[in-house]
Write a protein that holds these residues in place. Structure first.
Motif, mmCIF file in Angstrom:
data_model
loop_
_atom_site.group_PDB
_atom_site.id
_atom_site.type_symbol
_atom_site.label_atom_id
_atom_site.label_comp_id
_atom_site.label_asym_id
_atom_site.label_seq_id
_atom_site.Cartn_x
_atom_site.Cartn_y
_atom_site.Cartn_z
ATOM 1 N N ARG A 214 0.830 -1.204 0.000
ATOM 2 C CA ARG A 214 0.000 0.000 0.000
ATOM 3 C C ARG A 214 0.864 1.254 0.000
ATOM 4 O O ARG A 214 0.568 2.227 -0.701
ATOM 5 N N ALA A 215 1.940 1.244 0.796
ATOM 6 C CA ALA A 215 2.832 2.400 0.839
ATOM 7 C C ALA A 215 3.551 2.597 -0.497
ATOM 8 O O ALA A 215 3.838 3.732 -0.893
ATOM 9 N N HIS A 216 3.809 1.491 -1.198
ATOM 10 C CA HIS A 216 4.506 1.578 -2.488
ATOM 11 C C HIS A 216 3.553 1.946 -3.624
ATOM 12 O O HIS A 216 3.860 2.804 -4.456
ATOM 13 N N SER A 217 2.384 1.283 -3.629
ATOM 14 C CA SER A 217 1.404 1.522 -4.695
ATOM 15 C C SER A 217 0.010 1.246 -4.144
ATOM 16 O O SER A 217 -0.382 0.082 -4.005
ATOM 17 N N PRO A 218 -0.758 2.272 -3.799
ATOM 18 C CA PRO A 218 -2.102 2.052 -3.264
ATOM 19 C C PRO A 218 -2.971 1.203 -4.186
ATOM 20 O O PRO A 218 -3.720 0.343 -3.706
ATOM 21 N N ALA A 219 -2.873 1.422 -5.468
ATOM 22 C CA ALA A 219 -3.700 0.659 -6.407
ATOM 23 C C ALA A 219 -3.315 -0.817 -6.396
ATOM 24 O O ALA A 219 -4.186 -1.702 -6.415
ATOM 25 N N ALA A 220 -2.017 -1.124 -6.345
ATOM 26 C CA ALA A 220 -1.576 -2.517 -6.322
ATOM 27 C C ALA A 220 -2.060 -3.223 -5.061
ATOM 28 O O ALA A 220 -2.450 -4.399 -5.106
ATOM 29 N N ALA A 221 -2.039 -2.533 -3.920
ATOM 30 C CA ALA A 221 -2.511 -3.131 -2.673
ATOM 31 C C ALA A 221 -4.005 -3.419 -2.745
ATOM 32 O O ALA A 221 -4.472 -4.475 -2.292
ATOM 33 N N ARG A 222 -4.748 -2.496 -3.316
ATOM 34 C CA ARG A 222 -6.193 -2.695 -3.447
ATOM 35 C C ARG A 222 -6.496 -3.875 -4.362
ATOM 36 O O ARG A 222 -7.379 -4.700 -4.073
ATOM 37 N N GLU A 223 -5.766 -3.998 -5.458
ATOM 38 C CA GLU A 223 -5.978 -5.110 -6.377
ATOM 39 C C GLU A 223 -5.569 -6.437 -5.736
ATOM 40 O O GLU A 223 -6.222 -7.465 -5.947
ATOM 41 N N LEU A 224 -4.505 -6.411 -4.940
ATOM 42 C CA LEU A 224 -4.081 -7.626 -4.238
ATOM 43 C C LEU A 224 -5.154 -8.074 -3.265
ATOM 44 O O LEU A 224 -5.482 -9.266 -3.186
ATOM 45 N N LEU A 225 -5.716 -7.149 -2.533
ATOM 46 C CA LEU A 225 -6.767 -7.480 -1.573
ATOM 47 C C LEU A 225 -8.002 -8.019 -2.277
ATOM 48 O O LEU A 225 -8.657 -8.949 -1.786
ATOM 49 N N ALA A 226 -8.308 -7.492 -3.440
ATOM 50 C CA ALA A 226 -9.507 -7.929 -4.161
ATOM 51 C C ALA A 226 -9.404 -9.367 -4.638
ATOM 52 O O ALA A 226 -10.417 -10.051 -4.779
ATOM 53 N N THR A 227 -8.166 -9.870 -4.848
ATOM 54 C CA THR A 227 -8.012 -11.235 -5.385
ATOM 55 C C THR A 227 -8.509 -12.298 -4.415
ATOM 56 O O THR A 227 -8.922 -13.378 -4.835
ATOM 57 N N THR A 228 -8.484 -12.030 -3.114
ATOM 58 C CA THR A 228 -8.905 -13.043 -2.129
ATOM 59 C C THR A 228 -10.009 -12.542 -1.205
ATOM 60 O O THR A 228 -10.337 -13.204 -0.237
ATOM 61 N N TRP A 229 -10.563 -11.387 -1.498
ATOM 62 C CA TRP A 229 -11.500 -10.739 -0.573
ATOM 63 C C TRP A 229 -12.665 -11.646 -0.200
ATOM 64 O O TRP A 229 -13.001 -11.799 0.982
#
Length: 541
Positions: A214-229
């Motif tokens: 999230r600190a590196h790329s907010p969008a990447a963190a959000r997409e990562l979370l969506a994969t297993t949400w």
């Protein structure tokens, strides 16, 4: 010989562990109520018990079978940071050997070293020093007993603390506090390794990984979370969702809107809270529309007055947007719903709603039908949630004399102060102390940055001096005095020397109060000088 033979029989009939437990039970109950195994009751039962215990002790000590030697533990990782200067190392050893007293009574004039350890650790970490290996056990023991020490202590201890924690169960907290027990997380840009750890890692590792991405790329963190949400547990979804507070932006709105339909009420509430912190979100607009239908300005009776018509029901749409339908015990439903609507409404919209008035002018308007407390309290919560400094100033009031129309409690004032700059916060609290004294200032002082700015430090010292001259005991101000020891600028020590002498006590003073005050100020001065010495030792090259 009767006793030993009985003990031998007992030892051979049961395992060593079971036999020992049985003997302990007999000793606790007494031989009058229970006798050793294989022995009849009688006058010699106590002797038989002692004989059996002696034999079992020998068996426990000498009955171990040789076993292959365990493999040596791997060598601890090197710590590349520079070592402490010698004076700072001696100071750390002294801080770690100090233990708070267990009894009551007077503290004396000596500084409380354990209370200074957090500041010392912060200074050492700021300078980037490595912990002395021989002091690591004492440092881990101190952190084990005080959770507030752990972040700074583990940062200072470095990789060797994790090596020690794997060898001593008492220090397992270090492994729990470090995701993966010290294993390095993959680089945020390494998508394959990040995805692998996200899918296979432990929960603590995943939480830290998500924060790093999230600190590196907010969008990447959000997409990562969506994969297993959808496959996550409710309590895990709540923790993961909380990580979106860092770097919260409008791009997060679609994901948070989906979370409003989550099957967990806590997840829905957190999503709604995050969306309400985005002034341009659809949820913020919906809440603003609902709040606007409840709060208006009545201009028909001369002076403008705010009128309130609280909601009559909490419909499904309100619940989906995070409004909790059932109020706490003692709260009315309608006022409970109103407070939640106003709290989630963007504060910037009220200026247009009230004819272009500034926040100061809005909070100064009278509120009809005793709704002022509820309305202003909701604005206070909104200002804290949205970190709105303009509204915080308006609700605090320009002068601490009045305390502000919206600050109905010290707790709310303390939260509102958190939205102001460090200097403005210190100046406001200094004014509050000058007006009201120290009796209500402890909670406000706790939100001020350390060391205290000069106006705030002087206000505290002046108020303590006034309290001393009043002839009361200093114990009523022990909390503030403790904060002063940790937060007052060490440069103030020379100005306090004049307060360390025992003053002449007025006739109506409490007996011995002057001596107690002198002792308290001596301790304050010695603590400030010790803090200055600690700082200088850590800066020595």
């Amino acid at each position: 010989m009767k006793g030993p033979s009985t003990a031998d029989a007992t030892a051979t009939s049961t395992s060593s562990g079971d036999a020992w437990e049985e003997l302990v039970t007999v000793a606790l109950l007494g031989t009058d109520r229970r006798t050793p195994p294989g022995h009849s009751p009688g006058a010699d039962a106590p002797t038989a018990l002692l004989d059996a215990a002696a034999v079992q002790t020998v068996r426990r000590r000498a009955g171990l079978r040789p076993a292959p030697a365990a493999a040596r533990p791997a060598r601890a990782a090197d710590d590349p940071r520079p070592p402490l200067p010698a004076p700072a190392r001696r100071r750390l050893a002294l801080l770690l050997t100090d233990r708070p007293g267990t009894g009551g009574g007077r503290r004396g004039t000596a500084p409380d070293l354990m209370e200074l350890l957090p500041q010392w650790l912060a200074g050492a970490n700021e300078q980037g020093y490595a912990a002395p290996p021989d002091l690591l056990p004492a440092l881990l023991d101190a952190a084990r007993g005080r959770t507030d020490l752990r972040p700074q202590a583990l940062t200072f201890a470095g990789p060797r603390a994790l090596w020690l924690a794997r060898l001593n169960p008492d220090w397992k907290f270090a492994l729990r506090s470090t995701p993966g027990g010290g294993k390095a997380l993959p680089a945020p840009e390494d998508a394959a390794d990040v995805q692998r750890l996200w899918e296979e890692g432990l929960f603590a590792e995943r939480v830290t990984l998500l924060a790093a991405v999230r600190a590196h790329s907010p969008a990447a963190a959000r997409e990562l979370l969506a994969t297993t949400w959808s496959a996550e547990r409710a309590e895990d979804r709540l923790m993961f969702l909380d990580s979106l507070r860092s770097g919260l932006a409008d791009a997060d709105e679609p994901f948070l809107e989906q979370a409003l339909s989550d099957r967990s009420r806590n997840v829905r509430a957190t999503a709604a809270e995050l969306l309400s912190a985005l002034p341009g979100s659809a949820l913020a607009a919906r809440m603003a529309s609902r709040a606007a239908s409840c709060v208006a300005v009545d201009r028909t009776q001369g002076a403008a007055t705010i009128t309130v018509e609280a909601p009559h029901e909490c419909d499904a749409g309100m619940e989906r947007d995070g409004v909790v339908a059932k109020p706490p015990t003692g709260r009315g439903e309608r006022s409970w719903w109103l407070g939640q609507l106003v709290e989630a409404t963007p504060l910037g919209g009220w200026t247009a709603r009230f004819g272009g008035r500034t926040p100061e002018e809005i909070v100064a308007l009278p509120v009809a039908d005793d709704w002022q407390g509820e309305l202003h309290a909701a604005w206070c919560r909104a200002a804290v949630r949205q970190r709105d400094a303009v509204w915080s100033r308006a609700l605090l009031g320009a002068s601490p004399d009045a305390g502000g129309p919206g600050a109905v409690s010290l707790s709310e004032r303390a939260k509102l102060l958190g939205s102001l700059s460090d200097g403005e916060r210190a100046e406001w609290v200094a004014g509050f102390i000058a007006t009201h004294g120290l009796s209500e200032a402890f909670q406000l002082l706790g939100v001020c940055t350390q060391p205290w700015a000069e106006p705030l430090g002087r206000a505290v010292v002046d108020a303590l001096n006034i309290a001393r001259d009043a002839g009361s005991y200093p114990w009523s101000f022990s909390g503030v005095m403790g904060l002063a020891e940790r937060c007052l600028d060490p440069a103030e020590a020379s100005r306090l020397d004049g307060l360390t002498a025992t003053p002449d006590e007025p006739e109506d003073a409490a007996p011995g109060a002057g001596g107690y005050w002198s002792e308290a100020f001596q301790r304050l001065v010695s603590t400030l000088r010790l803090r200055r010495a600690m700082r200088d030792e850590l800066r020595e090259t």
